[in-house]
Design an enzyme around this catalytic site. Sequence first.
Site, PDB file in Angstrom:
ATOM      1  N   CYS A   1       0.777  -1.394   0.039  1.00 33.97           N
ATOM      2  CA  CYS A   1      -0.139   0.077   0.244  1.00 33.97           C
ATOM      3  C   CYS A   1       0.854   1.021   0.704  1.00 33.97           C
ATOM      4  O   CYS A   1       0.230   2.385  -0.153  1.00 33.97           O
ATOM      5  CB  CYS A   1      -0.715  -0.117   0.978  1.00 33.97           C
ATOM      6  SG  CYS A   1      -1.787  -1.339   1.006  1.00 33.97           S
TER       7      CYS A   1
ATOM      8  N   ASN B   1      -9.911  -0.308   0.332  1.00 33.38           N
ATOM      9  CA  ASN B   1      -8.753  -0.212   0.392  1.00 33.38           C
ATOM     10  C   ASN B   1      -8.112  -0.822  -1.208  1.00 33.38           C
ATOM     11  O   ASN B   1      -8.681  -2.412  -1.651  1.00 33.38           O
ATOM     12  CB  ASN B   1      -8.024  -1.128   1.711  1.00 33.38           C
ATOM     13  CG  ASN B   1      -6.565  -0.581   1.471  1.00 33.38           C
ATOM     14  OD1 ASN B   1      -5.882  -0.741   1.025  1.00 33.38           O
ATOM     15  ND2 ASN B   1      -6.199  -1.349   2.917  1.00 33.38           N
TER      16      ASN B   1
ATOM     17  N   HIS C   1      -3.415   7.609   1.867  1.00 32.98           N
ATOM     18  CA  HIS C   1      -3.883   6.000   1.453  1.00 32.98           C
ATOM     19  C   HIS C   1      -4.992   5.384   2.115  1.00 32.98           C
ATOM     20  O   HIS C   1      -5.231   5.594   3.857  1.00 32.98           O
ATOM     21  CB  HIS C   1      -2.390   4.777   2.015  1.00 32.98           C
ATOM     22  CG  HIS C   1      -3.123   2.974   1.946  1.00 32.98           C
ATOM     23  ND1 HIS C   1      -4.132   2.786   0.862  1.00 32.98           N
ATOM     24  CD2 HIS C   1      -3.535   2.296   2.777  1.00 32.98           C
ATOM     25  CE1 HIS C   1      -4.227   1.657   0.980  1.00 32.98           C
ATOM     26  NE2 HIS C   1      -3.455   1.012   2.525  1.00 32.98           N
TER      27      HIS C   1
HETATM   28  N1  ACO Z   1     -17.820  -8.468  10.207  1.00 35.18           N
HETATM   29  C1  ACO Z   1     -18.770  -9.233  11.441  1.00 35.18           C
HETATM   30  N2  ACO Z   1     -17.770  -8.665  12.346  1.00 35.18           N
HETATM   31  C2  ACO Z   1     -15.961  -9.172  12.474  1.00 35.18           C
HETATM   32  C3  ACO Z   1     -16.111  -8.737  11.324  1.00 35.18           C
HETATM   33  C4  ACO Z   1     -16.496  -8.509  10.283  1.00 35.18           C
HETATM   34  N3  ACO Z   1     -16.425  -8.139   8.534  1.00 35.18           N
HETATM   35  N4  ACO Z   1     -14.527  -9.074  11.155  1.00 35.18           N
HETATM   36  C5  ACO Z   1     -14.091  -9.558  12.284  1.00 35.18           C
HETATM   37  N5  ACO Z   1     -15.529  -9.469  13.505  1.00 35.18           N
HETATM   38  C6  ACO Z   1     -15.639  -9.216  14.062  1.00 35.18           C
HETATM   39  C7  ACO Z   1     -14.230 -10.145  15.123  1.00 35.18           C
HETATM   40  O1  ACO Z   1     -14.537 -11.806  14.648  1.00 35.18           O
HETATM   41  C8  ACO Z   1     -14.634 -10.204  16.447  1.00 35.18           C
HETATM   42  O2  ACO Z   1     -15.158 -10.304  17.564  1.00 35.18           O
HETATM   43  P1  ACO Z   1     -15.269 -11.119  18.462  1.00 35.18           P
HETATM   44  O3  ACO Z   1     -14.930 -10.280  19.498  1.00 35.18           O
HETATM   45  O4  ACO Z   1     -16.390 -12.119  19.057  1.00 35.18           O
HETATM   46  O5  ACO Z   1     -13.957 -12.474  18.128  1.00 35.18           O
HETATM   47  C9  ACO Z   1     -15.214  -8.690  16.271  1.00 35.18           C
HETATM   48  O6  ACO Z   1     -15.547  -8.555  15.060  1.00 35.18           O
HETATM   49  C10 ACO Z   1     -13.766  -7.482  17.018  1.00 35.18           C
HETATM   50  O7  ACO Z   1     -12.271  -7.662  15.885  1.00 35.18           O
HETATM   51  P2  ACO Z   1     -11.553  -6.784  15.902  1.00 35.18           P
HETATM   52  O8  ACO Z   1     -10.338  -7.554  15.112  1.00 35.18           O
HETATM   53  O9  ACO Z   1     -11.191  -6.760  17.262  1.00 35.18           O
HETATM   54  O10 ACO Z   1     -12.031  -5.662  15.394  1.00 35.18           O
HETATM   55  P3  ACO Z   1     -10.849  -4.109  15.498  1.00 35.18           P
HETATM   56  O11 ACO Z   1     -12.443  -3.123  15.828  1.00 35.18           O
HETATM   57  O12 ACO Z   1      -9.708  -4.216  15.802  1.00 35.18           O
HETATM   58  O13 ACO Z   1     -10.997  -3.612  13.574  1.00 35.18           O
HETATM   59  C11 ACO Z   1      -9.516  -4.345  11.479  1.00 35.18           C
HETATM   60  C12 ACO Z   1     -10.841  -4.802  12.795  1.00 35.18           C
HETATM   61  C13 ACO Z   1     -11.204  -2.706  11.259  1.00 35.18           C
HETATM   62  C14 ACO Z   1      -9.355  -4.693  10.220  1.00 35.18           C
HETATM   63  C15 ACO Z   1      -8.937  -3.087  12.209  1.00 35.18           C
HETATM   64  O14 ACO Z   1      -7.988  -4.280  13.036  1.00 35.18           O
HETATM   65  C16 ACO Z   1      -8.330  -1.983  11.219  1.00 35.18           C
HETATM   66  O15 ACO Z   1      -8.944  -0.891  10.668  1.00 35.18           O
HETATM   67  N6  ACO Z   1      -6.255  -2.765  11.542  1.00 35.18           N
HETATM   68  C17 ACO Z   1      -6.126  -2.172  10.273  1.00 35.18           C
HETATM   69  C18 ACO Z   1      -6.220  -3.047   9.065  1.00 35.18           C
HETATM   70  C19 ACO Z   1      -5.895  -2.240   7.666  1.00 35.18           C
HETATM   71  O16 ACO Z   1      -6.157  -0.998   7.443  1.00 35.18           O
HETATM   72  N7  ACO Z   1      -4.936  -2.808   7.173  1.00 35.18           N
HETATM   73  C20 ACO Z   1      -4.819  -2.768   5.738  1.00 35.18           C
HETATM   74  C21 ACO Z   1      -3.601  -1.428   5.720  1.00 35.18           C
HETATM   75  S1  ACO Z   1      -2.367  -2.279   4.799  1.00 35.18           S
HETATM   76  C22 ACO Z   1      -3.108  -2.622   3.736  1.00 35.18           C
HETATM   77  O17 ACO Z   1      -3.296  -1.167   2.801  1.00 35.18           O
HETATM   78  C23 ACO Z   1      -2.185  -3.110   2.230  1.00 35.18           C
END
Ligand code: ACO
Length: 328
Positions: A113, A285, A255
Amino acid sequence: MKAAIVSTGSYLPERRVHNDDLARIMDTSDEWIFSRTGIRYRHIADESEAASDLAVQAATRALERSRTKADQLDMIILATSTPDFMGLPSTAAIVQDRLQAGKAAAMDVVAACSGFVYALDTARAFIESGSAARILVVGSEVYSKILNWDDRTTAVLFGDGAGAVVVEAVPDDHGSCIAQAILRAEGAGAETLYRSHGGTRYAYVPGQTHESELKLQMDGRAVYMFAVRAVGAVIQELLERESLVFDDVDWVIPHQANVRILTETAKRRGYDLDRFYVNIEQVANTSAASIPIALDEMVSTGKLTRGMRIMTVGFGSGLTYGGTIIRW
Ligand code: ACO
């Protein structure tokens, strides 16, 4: 000589998918995706479309807008982590042929990215050194083909698309230029966002390699924490290098990974969130394509005009990050 972006172009595949469409095929909801990420739609390429197809569309538009003929290009630098073919040949070489850019060198940049920022700074360096006068820089991604569609934690985050810019040599006193750039990497985090198998570390072994191991895997929390730190650090260092304060910058084009990364960065650093250009709701993304798609959208809608001072900031797998200050 300095290097300036003289035109932009972008391309999004026709098929547009809403969060509700995903909720029909996996255990997720519009509410969860939008509140956690700011994403509502993403474009998904056809089965027949590869990264080079999207790249050619975006590049053709950028070339037309600057009235540049493909055979005037000295180089094509294409940022992608979803190439047409694994490792070889480069997707840039395929684009070079399709555009009939007979004199152009062609190479891919792999910085996920951060790829567009890395590619743009590479173009700047070639131009400032006098080795090239006209370079096409493209970010093109088809993440839909490397996602594990059984993994709701990653499948909802990405979209497909391409963006391109033409970068040209301009005199030192020209108003527009790429003024400053920072490129960094923290390779210790290489496995926070990767495809573990199918390369030469863990080669594909029929009957043993699980399909999910060939697809994108991510530790979302770790990436989130890295991203907030990296975006703030890059902006601060770029400002210091040019002796600027945040208010001197018209737009930050980050990004587009997750709107919460930007909100948190702005809050921690005291930056005005309204100066961050955000289009993630519509496109999700698109990795290396996200910044050039945003630039093209801003030019088309009149939000980005000549004379403005902008920043681009990339971060992603590697882990890599970086940014530029551009006088548009
Ligand atoms: N729909 C519904 N529930 C979901 C989903 C979904 N798509 N995905 C995860 N959950 C659930 C999980 O299973 C978890 O449930 P649990 O509590 O029963 O175990 C709950 O939601 C919370 O999960 P977390 O992973 O803790 O969610 P978080 O609030 O941290 O958000 C996210 C996850 C959005 C991926 C966040 O960590 C994030 O934005 N990280 C950065 C990711 C990113 O931007 N990556 C790309 C950057 S680099 C590049 O662009 C290549």
